[in-house]
Design an enzyme around this catalytic site. Structure first.
Site, mmCIF file in Angstrom:
data_model
loop_
_atom_site.group_PDB
_atom_site.id
_atom_site.type_symbol
_atom_site.label_atom_id
_atom_site.label_comp_id
_atom_site.label_asym_id
_atom_site.label_seq_id
_atom_site.Cartn_x
_atom_site.Cartn_y
_atom_site.Cartn_z
ATOM 1 N N ARG A 23 -15.822 -16.805 25.751
ATOM 2 C CA ARG A 23 -15.095 -17.182 24.516
ATOM 3 C C ARG A 23 -14.810 -15.968 23.637
ATOM 4 N NH1 ARG A 23 -19.670 -20.786 22.210
ATOM 5 N NH2 ARG A 23 -20.752 -18.940 23.047
ATOM 6 N N GLU A 28 -25.181 -11.016 14.683
ATOM 7 C CA GLU A 28 -25.701 -11.235 13.333
ATOM 8 C C GLU A 28 -25.249 -10.065 12.463
ATOM 9 O OE1 GLU A 28 -29.934 -11.705 13.313
ATOM 10 O OE2 GLU A 28 -29.910 -13.453 14.653
ATOM 11 N N GLN A 46 -23.370 -8.932 -4.387
ATOM 12 C CA GLN A 46 -21.904 -9.033 -4.370
ATOM 13 C C GLN A 46 -21.365 -8.546 -3.035
ATOM 14 O OE1 GLN A 46 -19.684 -7.669 -7.878
ATOM 15 N NE2 GLN A 46 -18.139 -6.726 -6.549
ATOM 16 N N ASP A 47 -20.432 -9.334 -2.473
ATOM 17 C CA ASP A 47 -19.712 -8.935 -1.254
ATOM 18 C C ASP A 47 -18.287 -8.560 -1.627
ATOM 19 O OD1 ASP A 47 -21.035 -11.155 1.395
ATOM 20 O OD2 ASP A 47 -21.941 -9.539 0.196
ATOM 21 N N ARG A 58 -9.766 5.690 0.537
ATOM 22 C CA ARG A 58 -10.338 5.132 -0.699
ATOM 23 C C ARG A 58 -11.630 5.903 -0.977
ATOM 24 N NH1 ARG A 58 -8.543 -0.429 -1.868
ATOM 25 N NH2 ARG A 58 -7.065 -1.127 -0.244
ATOM 26 N N HIS A 61 -16.344 7.183 -4.356
ATOM 27 C CA HIS A 61 -16.733 6.426 -5.555
ATOM 28 C C HIS A 61 -18.232 6.136 -5.592
ATOM 29 C CE1 HIS A 61 -12.467 4.540 -5.087
ATOM 30 N NE2 HIS A 61 -12.404 5.773 -5.554
ATOM 31 N N LYS A 71 -24.939 0.091 -0.689
ATOM 32 C CA LYS A 71 -23.898 -0.669 0.019
ATOM 33 C C LYS A 71 -24.252 -0.769 1.491
ATOM 34 C CE LYS A 71 -20.577 1.202 -3.238
ATOM 35 N NZ LYS A 71 -19.701 2.347 -3.509
ATOM 36 N N TYR A 131 -18.144 -5.057 2.616
ATOM 37 C CA TYR A 131 -19.428 -4.482 2.249
ATOM 38 C C TYR A 131 -20.189 -5.317 1.235
ATOM 39 C CZ TYR A 131 -16.271 -2.196 -1.142
ATOM 40 O OH TYR A 131 -15.303 -1.903 -2.076
ATOM 41 N N LYS A 166 -5.743 7.210 -9.362
ATOM 42 C CA LYS A 166 -7.091 7.405 -9.925
ATOM 43 C C LYS A 166 -7.907 8.361 -9.056
ATOM 44 C CE LYS A 166 -10.284 4.287 -9.047
ATOM 45 N NZ LYS A 166 -11.102 3.050 -8.998
HETATM 46 C C1 LIG Z 1 -14.670 -2.132 -6.584
HETATM 47 C C2 LIG Z 1 -14.106 -3.334 -7.302
HETATM 48 C C3 LIG Z 1 -12.787 -3.368 -7.726
HETATM 49 N N1 LIG Z 1 -12.307 -4.479 -8.360
HETATM 50 C C4 LIG Z 1 -10.899 -4.495 -8.783
HETATM 51 C C5 LIG Z 1 -10.522 -3.361 -9.725
HETATM 52 C C6 LIG Z 1 -9.111 -2.996 -9.350
HETATM 53 O O1 LIG Z 1 -8.199 -3.771 -10.119
HETATM 54 C C7 LIG Z 1 -8.988 -3.432 -7.884
HETATM 55 C C8 LIG Z 1 -9.010 -2.252 -6.936
HETATM 56 O O2 LIG Z 1 -10.137 -1.471 -7.273
HETATM 57 P P1 LIG Z 1 -10.286 0.001 -6.697
HETATM 58 O O3 LIG Z 1 -8.970 0.695 -6.713
HETATM 59 O O4 LIG Z 1 -11.456 0.642 -7.411
HETATM 60 O O5 LIG Z 1 -10.678 -0.320 -5.187
HETATM 61 P P2 LIG Z 1 -11.225 0.769 -4.131
HETATM 62 O O6 LIG Z 1 -10.523 2.076 -4.300
HETATM 63 O O7 LIG Z 1 -11.221 0.099 -2.822
HETATM 64 O O8 LIG Z 1 -12.730 0.973 -4.621
HETATM 65 C C9 LIG Z 1 -13.816 0.869 -3.734
HETATM 66 O O9 LIG Z 1 -13.710 1.965 -2.858
HETATM 67 C C10 LIG Z 1 -14.866 2.592 -2.390
HETATM 68 C C11 LIG Z 1 -14.695 2.803 -0.903
HETATM 69 C C12 LIG Z 1 -16.154 1.985 -2.715
HETATM 70 O O10 LIG Z 1 -17.172 2.238 -2.061
HETATM 71 C C13 LIG Z 1 -16.285 1.120 -3.893
HETATM 72 O O11 LIG Z 1 -16.871 -0.113 -3.528
HETATM 73 C C14 LIG Z 1 -15.039 0.844 -4.611
HETATM 74 O O12 LIG Z 1 -14.932 1.842 -5.597
HETATM 75 O O13 LIG Z 1 -10.102 -4.279 -7.621
HETATM 76 C C15 LIG Z 1 -13.091 -5.588 -8.614
HETATM 77 O O14 LIG Z 1 -12.639 -6.602 -9.207
HETATM 78 N N2 LIG Z 1 -14.410 -5.563 -8.217
HETATM 79 C C16 LIG Z 1 -14.944 -4.474 -7.562
HETATM 80 O O15 LIG Z 1 -16.149 -4.510 -7.192
#
Ligand SMILES: Cc1cn([C@H]2C[C@H](O)[C@@H](COP(=O)(O)OP(=O)(O)O[C@H]3O[C@H](C)C(=O)[C@H](O)[C@H]3O)O2)c(=O)[nH]c1=O
Length: 180
Positions: A23, A28, A46-47, A58, A61, A71, A131, A166
């Site tokens: 299949r 896990e 939080q997931d 990305r 951070h 994480k 994550y 950013k």
């Molecule tokens: C991280 C996060 C973001 N947001 C919102 C805020 C922004 O409006 C939108 C995109 O956020 P951002 O551009 O910060 O997403 P990434 O660049 O993927 O950020 C992540 O990228 C690297 C790889 C990481 O390890 C972090 O978990 C996290 O910083 O999602 C949320 O609502 N909750 C959250 O936990």
């Protein structure tokens, strides 16, 4: 479930046992008990999930204390080059990075302890990055490092990534004052 450790203390790769049959496959993706035994600690609250096409970067951070996050990262589709940088001031490996390919066909995962900056390159289109985090999102506590800071000497596998505005103006390691 097997575990692999690195020269950088605290970082753990998780290699789950995969059960394949006609299949498909089963594994896990999380086991609090087995992971605690392996040194993967924290209260997972939080997931997150992001989708990125090939060539997206990305990161790098982190969230500063008291909102710091450990994480547990994996990909459910596609492949990603996951990169973490040790920014723990008293660590003998401060400023050093570890890169691990997360592959949805190998089902491997990486535990990123508190005190690391984290990022990844999507190596395929439609890479689904999942994550678990040990603290809630706290934008006021967000910080980061410039992905292509030469001092970090990271090969991201891409030269002209799709990256957020950013992330393009994050500080270099030399400019940066670690909160860990
Ligand atoms: C991280 C996060 C973001 N947001 C919102 C805020 C922004 O409006 C939108 C995109 O956020 P951002 O551009 O910060 O997403 P990434 O660049 O993927 O950020 C992540 O990228 C690297 C790889 C990481 O390890 C972090 O978990 C996290 O910083 O999602 C949320 O609502 N909750 C959250 O936990």
């Amino acid at each position: 479930m097997e575990f692999k450790y690195f020269d950088i203390p605290g970082v753990v790769e998780v290699l789950p046992r995969v059960f394949g049959d006609a299949r498909g496959a089963f594994f896990e993706s999380f086991s609090a008990q087995r992971m605690q035994e392996a040194g993967i600690v924290g209260e997972w609250v939080q997931d997150n999930q992001s989708r990125s096409d090939r060539g997206v970067v990305r990161g790098l951070h982190f969230q500063a204390p008291p909102y710091a996050q450990a994480k547990l990262v994996r990909v459910a589709a596609g492949r990603a080059l996951d990169v973490i940088v040790d920014i723990r001031r008293d660590s003998p490996t401060y400023g050093r990075h570890q890169a691990v390919v997360l592959d949805s066909e190998r089902y491997n995962m990486l535990y990123v302890p508190v005190g690391f900056a984290h990022g990844f390159t999507a190596l395929e289109d439609n890479t689904l990055f999942l994550y678990k985090c040990t603290n809630y999102y706290a934008p006021q506590a967000e910080g980061g490092l410039l992905w292509n800071d030469l001092a970090l000497n990271i090969d991201w596998g891409v030269h002209n990534p799709t990256i957020s505005a950013k992330d393009q103006v994050l500080p270099t390691l030399a400019e940066f004052n670690s909160p860990f």
